[in-house]
Design an enzyme around this catalytic site. Structure first.
Site: not given
Length: 177
Positions: A10, A12
């Site tokens: 992922d 952020d």
């Protein structure tokens, strides 16, 4: 032909620090807000040495919401891609109400990457800091790694590994891979 293995990250909260307000994570909207998790670079280099494909899968609904320009998103992703030696970045620009197939927790970004890069998802890993990341990875058979920053939101029900910071995850993964 032997299939590749991958580490899906992922964006952020993992590759870059999330902007946390009221204990909820938000994406940077401008390049100057981008704070990279520098310790991941040497770990990713080791992964590449071990022939892992490195893929980012990220939901960026602020584009659809008009809070983030596509151009700015492209700049942020280019910085991340170059710094961390990422093979490819997959972005879902939709909002939850769009009910698209690419937005995590759905898994189409992972499946698309798997086809393009000839990835064996069962020999691959998904690293995320939210339940949506973990559910997407779990649904395709990836080993899931949950970084629990204790946000005020739902937590994943199932995961293979859980850590409260990136450093602990790196240390354990170095023992495993």
């Amino acid at each position: 032909m032997e299939k590749n293995k991958a580490f899906f990250f992922d964006r952020d909260g993992i590759l870059n620090k999330a902007i946390v307000k009221n204990n909820k994570p938000y994406s940077p909207r401008f390049p100057h807000q981008l704070k990279l998790n520098y310790e991941l670079r040497s770990f990713i280099k080791k992964l590449k040495d071990k022939k892992f494909v490195i893929i980012v899968v990220t939901n960026q609904p602020d584009i659809k919401r008009g809070k983030l320009l596509k151009y700015t998103s492209k700049i942020i992703n280019t910085i991340i891609k170059r710094y961390f030696l990422i093979d490819e970045v997959y972005i879902c620009e939709h909002d939850k109400s769009d009910n698209c197939e690419c937005r995590k927790p759905k898994n189409s970004m992972l499946k698309t990457a798997s086809k393009k890069w000839n990835i064996d998802l069962k020999k691959s890993f998904m690293v995320g800091d939210r339940w949506k990341d973990i559910k997407a990875g779990d649904s395709v058979g990836c080993t899931t790694i949950f970084i629990d920053y204790n946000y005020h939101e739902m937590k994943p029900k199932y995961y293979n590994y859980k850590f409260d910071n990136i450093s602990k995850m790196i240390k354990k993964m170095k023992e495993i891979i």
